[in-house]
Design an enzyme around this catalytic site. Structure first.
Site, PDB file in Angstrom:
ATOM      1  N   ARG A 175      -8.614  -5.308 -12.410  1.00  0.00           N
ATOM      2  CA  ARG A 175      -9.263  -4.534 -11.339  1.00  0.00           C
ATOM      3  C   ARG A 175     -10.542  -5.227 -10.949  1.00  0.00           C
ATOM      4  O   ARG A 175     -11.119  -5.977 -11.730  1.00  0.00           O
ATOM      5  CB  ARG A 175      -9.628  -3.119 -11.819  1.00  0.00           C
ATOM      6  CG  ARG A 175      -8.670  -2.469 -12.777  1.00  0.00           C
ATOM      7  CD  ARG A 175      -7.498  -1.803 -12.131  1.00  0.00           C
ATOM      8  NE  ARG A 175      -7.847  -0.950 -11.003  1.00  0.00           N
ATOM      9  CZ  ARG A 175      -8.117   0.341 -11.108  1.00  0.00           C
ATOM     10  NH1 ARG A 175      -8.134   0.931 -12.278  1.00  0.00           N
ATOM     11  NH2 ARG A 175      -8.376   1.045 -10.038  1.00  0.00           N
ATOM     12  N   PRO A 223      -9.347  10.111  -6.186  1.00  0.00           N
ATOM     13  CA  PRO A 223      -9.679  10.982  -7.298  1.00  0.00           C
ATOM     14  C   PRO A 223     -10.178  10.340  -8.587  1.00  0.00           C
ATOM     15  O   PRO A 223      -9.388   9.846  -9.388  1.00  0.00           O
ATOM     16  CB  PRO A 223      -8.367  11.716  -7.576  1.00  0.00           C
ATOM     17  CG  PRO A 223      -7.289  10.946  -6.856  1.00  0.00           C
ATOM     18  CD  PRO A 223      -7.927   9.784  -6.232  1.00  0.00           C
ATOM     19  N   GLU A 224     -11.463  10.385  -8.790  1.00  0.00           N
ATOM     20  CA  GLU A 224     -12.029  10.230 -10.126  1.00  0.00           C
ATOM     21  C   GLU A 224     -12.529  11.627 -10.484  1.00  0.00           C
ATOM     22  O   GLU A 224     -12.280  12.571  -9.742  1.00  0.00           O
ATOM     23  CB  GLU A 224     -13.156   9.190 -10.137  1.00  0.00           C
ATOM     24  CG  GLU A 224     -12.655   7.784  -9.806  1.00  0.00           C
ATOM     25  CD  GLU A 224     -13.725   6.701  -9.906  1.00  0.00           C
ATOM     26  OE1 GLU A 224     -14.614   6.823 -10.759  1.00  0.00           O
ATOM     27  OE2 GLU A 224     -13.666   5.752  -9.113  1.00  0.00           O
ATOM     28  N   ARG A 269       1.242   7.561  -1.726  1.00  0.00           N
ATOM     29  CA  ARG A 269       1.870   6.563  -2.594  1.00  0.00           C
ATOM     30  C   ARG A 269       2.830   7.172  -3.613  1.00  0.00           C
ATOM     31  O   ARG A 269       3.512   6.449  -4.323  1.00  0.00           O
ATOM     32  CB  ARG A 269       0.788   5.748  -3.310  1.00  0.00           C
ATOM     33  CG  ARG A 269       0.062   4.831  -2.363  1.00  0.00           C
ATOM     34  CD  ARG A 269      -1.114   4.150  -3.015  1.00  0.00           C
ATOM     35  NE  ARG A 269      -0.714   3.134  -3.953  1.00  0.00           N
ATOM     36  CZ  ARG A 269      -1.567   2.335  -4.588  1.00  0.00           C
ATOM     37  NH1 ARG A 269      -2.866   2.470  -4.361  1.00  0.00           N
ATOM     38  NH2 ARG A 269      -1.148   1.430  -5.418  1.00  0.00           N
TER      39      ARG A 269
END
Length: 264
Positions: A254, A2-3, A106
């Site tokens: 990242r 999800p962006e 998660r």
DNA sequence: AACACGACCTGGTAGC
DNA sequence: TGCTACCAGGTCGTGT
């Protein structure tokens, strides 16, 4: 998953399935504070809205169910709540027998019930403009950029500046605009900033289109032109434009992928 | 203000 | 096959 584009697809799919239903009860297994079930039970779903990556499910009595999918969350409707899978973290039972399910392997997703006015105030204070709204003009973007010394990639991923870009689409927007992710955003010339602004809007709009088609669901085969990923996850592969190998570096802990020749 | 890092969590996979 | 190490689309809190 999800962006912004995926979250938008989730909202569009959810909307017709849950709006005007009432939440009868909820099983909260993870991802939400105790008391959440009690606070939503008996409330009607009035609307499903989105700001950046935040999902805002407007309920009766001026309350909002605030959902953030984080890394691996997903939110969707099922026709019969009795057939909710065991992997669901949360099940909301609706008054027409259907269900709204939060899945998240998660368990990093977060769901909370807030007073609508309070939440909206907090979000508008903390979140930068959503690139798919009229507020995201080239001038507004340039103004934000002038005030920051962050490297371009970190700036784009900072939700307080711009709402909705994550690791993939930040990289793809920089590639499309041919901007070096390491370059301080402040030092980009106006033409480059404008190019980056357009790239953000076009990347996200294109990605919304393909996310929505891809999200049509089983049995609904839409021939979606899937969004072309040019750099993300493609370390070592040739750049589509100049054949230079795509590089991976680390920024803010990242991975950042970019073409060292095209992006300057 | 900017940046690095760990925490929060689980699952997939590359490498040995 | 089985183990380990590392990686993952996000955000927050802490410390420098």
């Amino acid at each position: 998953m999800p962006e912004l584009p995926e979250v938008e697809a989730v909202c569009r799919k959810l909307r017709p399935a849950v709006v005007d239903r009432k939440i009868v009860s909820a099983d909260i297994r993870r991802c939400a504070p105790v008391g959440t079930a009690e606070r939503v039970s008996g409330r009607s779903i009035l609307a499903v809205a989105r700001v950046g990556k935040h999902i805002l499910i407007r309920l009766s009595a001026a309350v909002t169910l605030h959902v953030h999918l984080r890394m691996s969350g997903n939110l969707f409707a099922i026709p019969d709540h009795r057939f909710c899978g065991a992997s669901a973290r949360i099940l909301f039972r609706l008054n027409d027998g259907s269900g709204m399910v939060l899945e998240d392997p998660r368990a990093l997703a977060r769901v909370e019930v807030c007073e609508t006015a309070e939440l909206d105030r907090a979000l508008s204070a903390a979140a930068g403009p959503d690139p798919l709204t009229p507020a995201f003009t080239a001038a507004a973007f340039a103004g934000l950029a002038r005030a920051s010394r962050q490297p371009a990639k970190l700036f784009l991923m900072d939700q307080r500046r711009v709402s909705g870009l994550g690791n993939i689409y930040a990289a793809e927007a920089l590639y499309r605009a041919r901007v070096d992710p390491r370059k301080p955003i402040q030092r980009l010339t106006k033409p480059r900033l404008d190019r980056l602004h357009s790239a953000i809007v076009s990347v996200l709009s294109d990605a919304v289109q393909s996310a929505v088609s891809a999200y049509a669901g089983p049995g609904e085969f839409l021939e979606a032109e899937s969004f072309p990923i040019h750099v993300y996850g493609r370390e070592g592969e040739p750049c589509a434009v100049c054949r230079t190998p795509i590089r991976r570096i680390s920024q803010g802990g990242r991975s950042t992928y970019f073409c060292p020749a095209c992006q300057r």
